[in-house]
Design an enzyme around this catalytic site. Sequence first.
Site, short mmCIF file in Angstrom:
data_model
loop_
_atom_site.label_atom_id
_atom_site.label_comp_id
_atom_site.label_asym_id
_atom_site.label_seq_id
_atom_site.Cartn_x
_atom_site.Cartn_y
_atom_site.Cartn_z
N ARG A 172 25.60 -34.68 -20.88
CA ARG A 172 24.15 -34.77 -20.67
C ARG A 172 23.44 -34.35 -21.94
NH1 ARG A 172 22.71 -37.88 -16.84
NH2 ARG A 172 20.65 -36.94 -16.76
N HIS A 205 32.58 -33.10 -31.02
CA HIS A 205 32.24 -34.53 -31.02
C HIS A 205 33.40 -35.28 -31.68
CE1 HIS A 205 29.68 -38.02 -30.91
NE2 HIS A 205 30.04 -38.29 -32.15
C1 GRF Z 1 36.31 -35.37 -26.00
O1 GRF Z 1 36.78 -36.42 -26.79
C2 GRF Z 1 35.09 -34.74 -26.64
O2 GRF Z 1 35.14 -34.74 -28.03
C3 GRF Z 1 34.00 -35.66 -26.17
O3 GRF Z 1 34.33 -36.01 -24.86
C4 GRF Z 1 35.75 -35.86 -24.68
C5 GRF Z 1 35.93 -34.87 -23.58
O4 GRF Z 1 37.25 -34.74 -23.19
N1 GRF Z 1 32.73 -35.01 -26.32
P1 GRF Z 1 37.69 -33.54 -22.23
O5 GRF Z 1 36.76 -33.57 -21.02
O6 GRF Z 1 37.57 -32.25 -22.99
O7 GRF Z 1 39.09 -33.85 -21.84
#
Ligand code: GRF
Length: 209
Positions: A91, A109
């Site tokens: 979000r 990210h």
């Molecule tokens: C990860 O690739 C993170 O960088 C991005 O969303 C994904 C989340 O994966 N923001 P998880 O929920 O931690 O398995």
Amino acid sequence: MKRIVILISGRGSNMEAIVQRCADERWPAQIAAVVANRPQAAGLAFARERGIATAVVDHHAFASRDAFDAALAETIDAQRPDLVVLAGFMRILGDAFVRRYEGRMLNIHPSLLPAFPGLHTHRRAIEAGCKASGATVHFVTPQLDHGPIVMQSVVPVLAGDTEASLAERVLATEHRIYPQAVRWFIDGQLRIEGGVVRHSGGASQLLLL
Ligand code: GRF
């Protein structure tokens, strides 16, 4: 003991990696709560199994972003956190919310910021012909995916890569750099100078595969 609140939206594998390292390395910190904006976030089950408090602030239940942000902040503040960790939290947060946790909220990210903020990072890296990609842990500022960079990982983009294969390679590094960055914060080893994050002990803030 420092108190950490982790925000998730889905799978929660980064949250798991942080919980695991916190336990394995006996950090002077505890995961005070895992908060999700979706009741069906898979990561909630892992947190509950570990005896970690969980909460859901479902964004569908709120008429405006401000109302959601306010409810989320109330849930977080009840835990008196030293650090808020966004781990796959999908979000966009309003300026007031971000300012409330300025200097004590991290995000990860899956790109080498400042390249490819926003969604579909792996597809965009492949389409751009990038030869390397990676992940970035950064302090959260009001501009999406743009805050001071704590640590980055770099992985090669291979000729046959698909969005899924590149995502998998990057994710494996996320599970290494995010716990590292959180540990540094907990240990008070990060300082921000002119928008740039330095590690006080001079540790490498780069993971190169
Ligand atoms: C990860 O690739 C993170 O960088 C991005 O969303 C994904 C989340 O994966 N923001 P998880 O929920 O931690 O398995």
